[in-house]
Design a protein around this motif. Structure first.
Motif, mmCIF file in Angstrom:
data_model
loop_
_atom_site.group_PDB
_atom_site.id
_atom_site.type_symbol
_atom_site.label_atom_id
_atom_site.label_comp_id
_atom_site.label_asym_id
_atom_site.label_seq_id
_atom_site.Cartn_x
_atom_site.Cartn_y
_atom_site.Cartn_z
ATOM 1 N N ALA A 127 16.043 -28.066 6.855
ATOM 2 C CA ALA A 127 16.472 -26.915 6.060
ATOM 3 C C ALA A 127 17.879 -26.533 6.472
ATOM 4 C CB ALA A 127 15.518 -25.736 6.267
ATOM 5 N N THR A 128 18.449 -25.579 5.758
ATOM 6 C CA THR A 128 19.727 -24.970 6.116
ATOM 7 C C THR A 128 19.475 -23.477 6.278
ATOM 8 O OG1 THR A 128 20.959 -26.629 4.852
ATOM 9 C CG2 THR A 128 22.109 -24.589 5.417
ATOM 10 N N VAL A 129 19.988 -22.890 7.364
ATOM 11 C CA VAL A 129 19.688 -21.491 7.672
ATOM 12 C C VAL A 129 20.963 -20.726 7.983
ATOM 13 C CG1 VAL A 129 19.288 -21.937 10.149
ATOM 14 C CG2 VAL A 129 18.223 -19.954 9.048
ATOM 15 N N ASN A 131 19.558 -16.138 4.708
ATOM 16 C CA ASN A 131 18.235 -16.633 4.299
ATOM 17 C C ASN A 131 17.277 -16.807 5.470
ATOM 18 O OD1 ASN A 131 19.201 -18.920 5.574
ATOM 19 N ND2 ASN A 131 18.684 -20.331 3.904
ATOM 20 N N GLU A 138 13.598 -16.093 4.739
ATOM 21 C CA GLU A 138 12.984 -17.129 3.898
ATOM 22 C C GLU A 138 12.710 -18.393 4.704
ATOM 23 O OE1 GLU A 138 14.523 -20.139 0.403
ATOM 24 O OE2 GLU A 138 15.416 -18.140 0.540
ATOM 25 N N VAL A 139 13.682 -18.823 5.515
ATOM 26 C CA VAL A 139 13.501 -20.037 6.309
ATOM 27 C C VAL A 139 12.420 -19.824 7.367
ATOM 28 C CG1 VAL A 139 14.613 -21.618 7.938
ATOM 29 C CG2 VAL A 139 15.824 -20.881 5.871
ATOM 30 N N ARG A 165 9.172 -20.227 5.684
ATOM 31 C CA ARG A 165 8.941 -21.639 5.350
ATOM 32 C C ARG A 165 8.493 -22.415 6.581
ATOM 33 N NH1 ARG A 165 13.601 -25.833 3.214
ATOM 34 N NH2 ARG A 165 12.252 -27.678 3.020
#
Length: 256
Positions: free
Chosen positions: A98-100, A104, A107-108, A111
């Motif tokens: 992922a990208t954090v 976000n 949200e991450v 996830r």
């Protein structure tokens, strides 16, 4: 193929149970290697992500390699605007990418929780890649910089030798990176093996060929709670197990 001596208790009797209990290990990619990290390295994004994941067993660290994607470091005063690519591993679903950023992180974090807790609808990884992480955080402890650096170089050299000999060698699935402090300087060099979730300690350059053989003999997936440790004489513990469970597993390994 290397074989391990199962006859006598491992020299890791003092190592077992020293891997911190965790359900998910999260690595933020940095463009600079751990040799350039300050002694205590933390950033706003790392702290925010740790706050959201630690409560369900997440652990957040920094990692670097020449091959992994990373985002340039923001200038002083703009640390809260930093963005990271990340790689995370959990049992039983394996790897997630992922990208954090601060924008976000909620949200991450959610996830990652869904991935780690095996919530219905989460996606399992089907990657065959094996990720090796060596602690080379010399500013935190010179043993990690010296011994960890030597082991990281030995792994690079061994992989290069195998791949030069046979471009289709099984070792082509191995990705090597260096990480910040993992705990246990005195056990340097510390080597983390994912997605298997195995933590190894007191690794020396001469151990590298045997360790690679042992890793490559197993499927690239998280190890189950009752599966024997990889390289028992170096074994610190496993993702998903408490200290007591790690100790009990190693004892059962030698009792069989």
């Amino acid at each position: 193929m290397a074989s391990w001596n199962w006859e006598t208790p491992n020299r890791a009797g003092h190592l077992v149970g020293t891997a911190p209990a965790h359900r998910c290990y999260i690595l933020l990619h940095t463009p600079q290697p751990p040799s350039e990290y300050p002694a205590k390295y933390a950033t706003p994004v790392q702290r925010a992500l740790l706050l959201r994941t630690a409560k369900w067993g997440g652990s957040v660290n920094f990692a670097w390699s020449e091959d992994q994607r990373s985002v340039c470091v923001r200038p002083p005063g703009e640390e809260d605007k930093q963005e990271y690519h990340l790689t995370a591993f959990a049992h039983p679903r394996g790897k997630l990418e992922a990208t954090v950023s601060m924008d976000n992180v909620e949200e991450v974090g959610e996830r990652l929780r869904v991935h780690a807790e095996g919530v219905s609808g989460a996606t399992s990884s089907n990657s065959d890649d094996v990720h090796l992480y060596v602690c080379t955080h010399g500013a935190r402890d010179c043993r990690c910089g010296d011994t960890g650096g030597a082991v990281a170089q030995a792994i690079r050299d061994e992989l290069r030798k195998r791949r030069d000999s046979d471009p289709s060698d099984p070792s082509t699935c191995i990705k090597l990176a260096e990480v910040a402090h993992v705990g246990g300087h005195k056990y340097a060099a510390n080597l983390l093996v994912y997605p298997h979730g195995e933590w190894l300690g007191e690794v020396e350059p001469k151990d590298v060929p045997e360790i690679l053989d042992a890793i490559l003999a197993l499927p690239a997936r998280p190890r189950n709670a009752d599966e024997i440790p990889i390289c028992p004489r170096h074994w610190r513990g496993r993702m998903g197990l408490s200290k007591d469970e790690q100790v009990q597993l190693l004892q059962r390994t030698y009792d069989t």
